[in-house]
Motif scaffolding. Structure first.
Motif, PDB file in Angstrom:
ATOM      1  N   GLY A 133       1.161  -1.433   0.084  1.00 37.50           N
ATOM      2  CA  GLY A 133       0.152   0.053  -0.032  1.00 37.50           C
ATOM      3  C   GLY A 133       0.907   0.941   0.104  1.00 37.50           C
ATOM      4  N   GLN A 134       1.972   1.139   0.474  1.00 38.03           N
ATOM      5  CA  GLN A 134       2.904   2.295   0.230  1.00 38.03           C
ATOM      6  C   GLN A 134       3.498   2.776  -1.083  1.00 38.03           C
ATOM      7  OE1 GLN A 134       4.028   4.284   2.767  1.00 38.03           O
ATOM      8  NE2 GLN A 134       2.167   2.804   3.585  1.00 38.03           N
ATOM      9  N   THR A 160      11.011  -5.833  -2.066  1.00 36.12           N
ATOM     10  CA  THR A 160      10.579  -6.139  -1.247  1.00 36.12           C
ATOM     11  C   THR A 160       9.411  -5.263  -0.643  1.00 36.12           C
ATOM     12  OG1 THR A 160      12.276  -7.609  -0.963  1.00 36.12           O
ATOM     13  CG2 THR A 160       9.817  -8.061   0.662  1.00 36.12           C
ATOM     14  N   VAL A 161       8.236  -6.069  -0.972  1.00 38.90           N
ATOM     15  CA  VAL A 161       6.895  -5.749  -0.430  1.00 38.90           C
ATOM     16  C   VAL A 161       6.237  -6.682   0.517  1.00 38.90           C
ATOM     17  CG1 VAL A 161       4.548  -5.229  -1.064  1.00 38.90           C
ATOM     18  CG2 VAL A 161       6.451  -4.586  -2.129  1.00 38.90           C
ATOM     19  N   LEU A 162       5.945  -5.866   1.660  1.00 37.60           N
ATOM     20  CA  LEU A 162       5.641  -7.133   3.228  1.00 37.60           C
ATOM     21  C   LEU A 162       4.585  -6.897   2.905  1.00 37.60           C
ATOM     22  CD1 LEU A 162       7.904  -6.486   5.354  1.00 37.60           C
ATOM     23  CD2 LEU A 162       8.817  -7.609   3.942  1.00 37.60           C
ATOM     24  N   ILE A 221       6.351   3.643  -7.957  1.00 38.34           N
ATOM     25  CA  ILE A 221       5.405   2.855  -7.697  1.00 38.34           C
ATOM     26  C   ILE A 221       4.565   3.107  -7.059  1.00 38.34           C
ATOM     27  CG2 ILE A 221       4.753   0.445  -7.719  1.00 38.34           C
ATOM     28  CD1 ILE A 221       7.417  -0.545  -8.135  1.00 38.34           C
ATOM     29  N   GLN A 222       2.703   3.080  -6.973  1.00 36.18           N
ATOM     30  CA  GLN A 222       2.125   3.514  -5.783  1.00 36.18           C
ATOM     31  C   GLN A 222       1.472   2.179  -5.186  1.00 36.18           C
ATOM     32  OE1 GLN A 222      -0.261   6.227  -8.242  1.00 36.18           O
ATOM     33  NE2 GLN A 222       1.036   8.477  -7.307  1.00 36.18           N
ATOM     34  N   ARG A 223       1.206   2.669  -4.234  1.00 34.75           N
ATOM     35  CA  ARG A 223       0.027   1.840  -4.057  1.00 34.75           C
ATOM     36  C   ARG A 223       0.263   0.262  -3.891  1.00 34.75           C
ATOM     37  NH1 ARG A 223      -2.405   4.194  -6.860  1.00 34.75           N
ATOM     38  NH2 ARG A 223      -3.442   2.847  -8.567  1.00 34.75           N
ATOM     39  N   THR A 224       1.739  -0.094  -3.679  1.00 35.66           N
ATOM     40  CA  THR A 224       2.168  -1.425  -4.059  1.00 35.66           C
ATOM     41  C   THR A 224       1.709  -2.585  -3.050  1.00 35.66           C
ATOM     42  OG1 THR A 224       3.784  -1.284  -2.119  1.00 35.66           O
ATOM     43  CG2 THR A 224       4.809  -0.477  -3.582  1.00 35.66           C
ATOM     44  N   GLU A 225       1.878  -3.861  -4.331  1.00 39.28           N
ATOM     45  CA  GLU A 225       1.226  -4.561  -3.852  1.00 39.28           C
ATOM     46  C   GLU A 225       2.647  -5.988  -3.813  1.00 39.28           C
ATOM     47  OE1 GLU A 225      -1.382  -5.187  -6.647  1.00 39.28           O
ATOM     48  OE2 GLU A 225      -2.208  -4.098  -7.039  1.00 39.28           O
TER      49      GLU A 225
END
Lengths: 115, 113
Positions: free
Chosen positions: B16-17, B111-113, B79-83
């Protein structure tokens, strides 16, 4: 659409021996370029060798050479006198003379070198 | 000639970041490319610039992704609203004179947690 296929996910070679990595591609273009890139673990991708499709002579760079078979759409990489530092992922890549020259990569071959 | 550089080298973020990566190409190279590489796969093309103009975007580049190259020098990829599916290595490459040989940077591992 252009595709690049590397059929060997992993290869192993004894130090000082010779190994060949395979690559096939599919294209309807006549003017294109082929590359082999090396990506060591946690390190950046570096160019190993480059081949222009209109050149019949196979490219050579020191211990690295290619076997370019245009009719068969095959582009293999031969590494002679393998060294421990050759251990890496190797990617075959293709581009053609369009407006962008974007690269299409194969899935890669992991080369292990045994001492 | 110091090669292509990318910053940061690693980024860990929560889902989401928003995140932004920077690429500095080789000096005088007018073309700049972004690729994404997931674990165990070859890189996939995302987008490219000729000078400051973004000339092509892959269908992989969803509307959450935006890239700029404001003065034809460095580029940013946001990248917006990362998944979690965005977790990958983001590679930048540049090319100059003969245009067909691309030189890669070290990449930014996201890395997206």
């Amino acid at each position: 659409a252009q595709t690049v296929t590397q059929s060997q996910p992993e290869m192993s070679v004894q130090e000082a021996e010779t190994v060949t990595l395979s690559c096939t591609y599919d294209t309807s273009e006549s003017d294109y370029y082929l590359f082999w890139y090396k990506q060591p673990p946690s390190r950046q991708m570096i160019l190993v060798i480059r081949q222009e499709a209109y050149k019949q002579q196979n490219a050579t760079e020191n211990r690295f050479s290619v076997n370019f078979q245009k009719a068969a759409k095959s582009f293999s990489l031969k590494i002679s006198d393998s060294q421990l530092g050759d251990a890496a992922m190797y990617f075959c890549a293709y581009t053609y003379n369009n407006a962008g020259n974007m690269l299409t990569f194969g899935g890669g071959t992991r080369l292990m070198v045994k001492p | 000639d110091t090669g292509v550089s990318q910053d940061p080298r690693h980024k860990i973020t929560k889902r989401g970041q928003n995140v932004t990566f920077r690429c500095d190409p080789i000096s005088e190279h007018n073309r700049l490319y972004w690729y994404r590489q997931t674990l165990g796969q070859g890189p996939e093309f995302l987008t490219y610039f000729q000078n400051e103009a973004q000339l092509e975007k892959s269908r992989l580049l969803s509307d959450r992704f935006s890239a700029e190259r404001p003065k034809g020098s460095f580029s940013t990829l946001e990248i917006q609203r990362t998944e979690q599916g965005d977790s990958a290595m983001y590679l930048c490459a540049s090319t100059g004179g003969n245009q067909d040989t691309q030189y890669f940077g070290p990449g930014t591992r996201l890395t997206v947690l």
